[in-house]
Write an enzyme that holds these catalytic residues in place. Structure first.
Site, mmCIF file in Angstrom:
data_model
loop_
_atom_site.group_PDB
_atom_site.id
_atom_site.type_symbol
_atom_site.label_atom_id
_atom_site.label_comp_id
_atom_site.label_asym_id
_atom_site.label_seq_id
_atom_site.Cartn_x
_atom_site.Cartn_y
_atom_site.Cartn_z
ATOM 1 N N TYR A 219 0.819 -1.215 0.000
ATOM 2 C CA TYR A 219 0.000 0.000 0.000
ATOM 3 C C TYR A 219 0.854 1.267 0.000
ATOM 4 O O TYR A 219 0.379 2.341 -0.310
ATOM 5 C CB TYR A 219 -0.959 0.034 1.196
ATOM 6 C CG TYR A 219 -2.023 -1.052 1.166
ATOM 7 C CD1 TYR A 219 -2.265 -1.788 0.017
ATOM 8 C CD2 TYR A 219 -2.785 -1.333 2.288
ATOM 9 C CE1 TYR A 219 -3.227 -2.778 -0.011
ATOM 10 C CE2 TYR A 219 -3.758 -2.322 2.265
ATOM 11 C CZ TYR A 219 -3.969 -3.048 1.116
ATOM 12 O OH TYR A 219 -4.923 -4.026 1.086
ATOM 13 N N LYS B 122 3.583 -15.394 1.883
ATOM 14 C CA LYS B 122 3.495 -16.084 0.586
ATOM 15 C C LYS B 122 4.926 -16.364 0.140
ATOM 16 O O LYS B 122 5.361 -15.966 -0.942
ATOM 17 C CB LYS B 122 2.720 -15.196 -0.408
ATOM 18 C CG LYS B 122 2.388 -15.848 -1.724
ATOM 19 C CD LYS B 122 1.308 -16.908 -1.629
ATOM 20 C CE LYS B 122 1.048 -17.526 -2.989
ATOM 21 N NZ LYS B 122 0.206 -18.730 -2.930
ATOM 22 N N ASP C 287 -5.258 -6.997 5.783
ATOM 23 C CA ASP C 287 -6.466 -6.269 5.389
ATOM 24 C C ASP C 287 -7.535 -7.270 4.937
ATOM 25 O O ASP C 287 -8.698 -7.218 5.356
ATOM 26 C CB ASP C 287 -6.077 -5.315 4.241
ATOM 27 C CG ASP C 287 -7.166 -4.320 3.905
ATOM 28 O OD1 ASP C 287 -8.179 -4.284 4.627
ATOM 29 O OD2 ASP C 287 -7.010 -3.585 2.918
ATOM 30 N N ASP D 21 -11.023 -8.991 7.408
ATOM 31 C CA ASP D 21 -12.443 -8.922 7.049
ATOM 32 C C ASP D 21 -13.057 -10.317 7.016
ATOM 33 O O ASP D 21 -14.224 -10.499 7.370
ATOM 34 C CB ASP D 21 -12.626 -8.237 5.685
ATOM 35 C CG ASP D 21 -12.826 -6.733 5.854
ATOM 36 O OD1 ASP D 21 -12.271 -6.177 6.812
ATOM 37 O OD2 ASP D 21 -13.550 -6.133 5.035
ATOM 38 N N ASP E 143 -2.821 -18.286 1.210
ATOM 39 C CA ASP E 143 -3.985 -18.951 0.613
ATOM 40 C C ASP E 143 -4.525 -20.023 1.553
ATOM 41 O O ASP E 143 -5.736 -20.153 1.756
ATOM 42 C CB ASP E 143 -3.665 -19.511 -0.780
ATOM 43 C CG ASP E 143 -2.251 -20.076 -0.890
ATOM 44 O OD1 ASP E 143 -1.492 -19.979 0.085
ATOM 45 O OD2 ASP E 143 -1.912 -20.621 -1.955
#
Ligand code: NAD
Length: 361
Positions: free
Chosen positions: A141, A191, A247, A251, A223
């Site tokens: 980001y 990852k 992020d 959620d 994943d």
């Protein structure tokens, strides 16, 4: 203990739920003999109305002086088409930056009384109790170079996922310290099978881990972590991850808890000279213009944020546990707001706040 707390109620239901969280802090201070010094500041749409800017200098000053900041939510529909610098949400990013908070903590737990509110099968979510620790200031980001260039078939977009060793070390230590006060297990999510960035992440996490020999560490690829969160959420105690993965996963974690009105969050920075951790505490939800001013918002996300403030900024675990136990008692009583679909007449925001205080007393 002297607790210096800045209150930023913000807009819409932010002000309504914060009022109840403050009521709870005052009750805890009285019961456990702490001195609570509250200041109040302007942030968001209300600050634009009164001062012309979403984050007035006075608010920044108050935040730096306080040991911890409790925030409601910002956002008013009248600013939806305003330029970014004049939107209430800019105040939120500004205050995070000024405080230098680098770890976002989202506790996710299921309450027995709300188990039917989760879209997942009861047997899967029952007993879930984890904290997601998301790095907040680095990663894709913020990395450079970034941008869109070229034209036609050659038009391309670039973002850069960058972390320094120091950024990984500080958030890793934060996660391990939190685990020490819980079930002593950190799951680091990356990852590393594909990204060099994640390879550094995993290597640095492994280097920090021996500082905490009493905490168990394991690793999951992001994943697989996304799958495990809904298949076996009880396996997680502290889930540590970088900005974008956090992020997305947080959620997903939110779904486990039932209603968005239930979810607290904490953003933590370094220690202050007083020993308190710099912290910004707020419910996950926004200002909810559709129900603002009606005394029907669920204040438990804000009250849970106040509990997190007591625990993380001041180390007051007993007091935080008293708030959590009181929240659970209120949930079990069925005296809850409309979003939790009570069987009888829904309680008001104020009634839920008062009930939590009564349960603490
Ligand atoms: P929202 O979270 O405000 O509302 C989403 C839905 O959830 C609405 O139907 C609302 O009524 C309901 N809801 C939210 N909190 C609730 C609570 N405590 N009790 C009961 N129901 C609740 O998200 P939105 O509608 O997308 O955004 C509204 C405004 O809030 C926008 O201006 C947005 O930018 C802002 N926002 C601010 C923050 C923040 O301050 N941290 C976070 C998200 C959105």
């Amino acid at each position: 203990m002297n607790l210096k707390v800045l209150i930023l109620p913000g807009d819409g239901i932010g002000a309504e739920v914060t009022r109840e969280a403050v009521r709870v802090l005052q009750t805890v201070a009285r019961k456990f003999n702490h001195d609570l010094t509250l200041t109040e500041g302007l942030l968001g749409g209300v600050a634009i109305h009164k001062t012309g800017t979403p984050l007035p200098e006075e608010t920044s000053k108050l935040a730096l002086e306080a040991d911890a900041t409790l925030m409601g939510a910002v956002g008013l529909p009248e600013f939806d088409n305003a330029p970014p610098a004049q939107r209430p949400e800019r105040g939120l990013l500004g205050i995070r930056k000024i405080l230098g908070v680098f770890a976002n903590l989202r506790p996710v737990r299921t309450y027995a009384a709300l188990i039917d509110s989760s879209p997942l099968k009861n047997a899967l979510v029952e007993g879930t109790d984890m904290i997601i620790v998301r790095e907040l200031t680095g990663g894709i980001y913020y990395g450079t170079p970034r941008g869109i260039s070229g034209e036609g078939d050659e038009e391309r977009a670039v973002n850069t996922m960058a972390y320094t060793r120091a950024e990984i070390v500080r958030v890793t230590r934060m996660a391990f310290n939190l685990a020490r006060a819980r079930r002593r297990k950190v799951t680091s999510v990356d990852k590393s099978n594909v990204l060099e960035n994640s390879q550094l992440w995993r290597r640095v996490v492994c280097e920090v881990a021996p500082e905490f020999p009493d905490v168990q560490l394991d690793h999951l690829l992001v994943d697989n972590a996304a799958m495990q969160l809904v298949l076996n959420p009880r396996r997680f105690d502290v889930l540590l991850t970088e900005n974008m993965f956090g992020d997305i996963l947080s959620d997903e974690g939110a779904v486990l808890a039932g209603s968005i009105g239930m979810l607290p969050s904490a953003s933590i920075g370094d220690r202050k000279p007083s020993g308190a951790w710099v912290g910004l505490y707020e419910p996950v939800h926004g200002s909810a213009p559709d129900i603002a001013g009606q005394n029907k918002a669920n204040p438990l996300g804000a009250i849970g944020s106040a509990a997190a403030l007591l625990e993380y900024s001041f180390g007051l675990k007993r007091e935080a546990d008293a708030v959590s136990a009181a929240m659970e008692k209120v949930l079990n009583s069925g005296n809850v707001t409309a979003d939790l679909r009570p069987k009888g007449t829904p309680a008001t925001t104020e009634q839920v706040g008062q009930a939590v205080c009564a349960a603490i007393e």
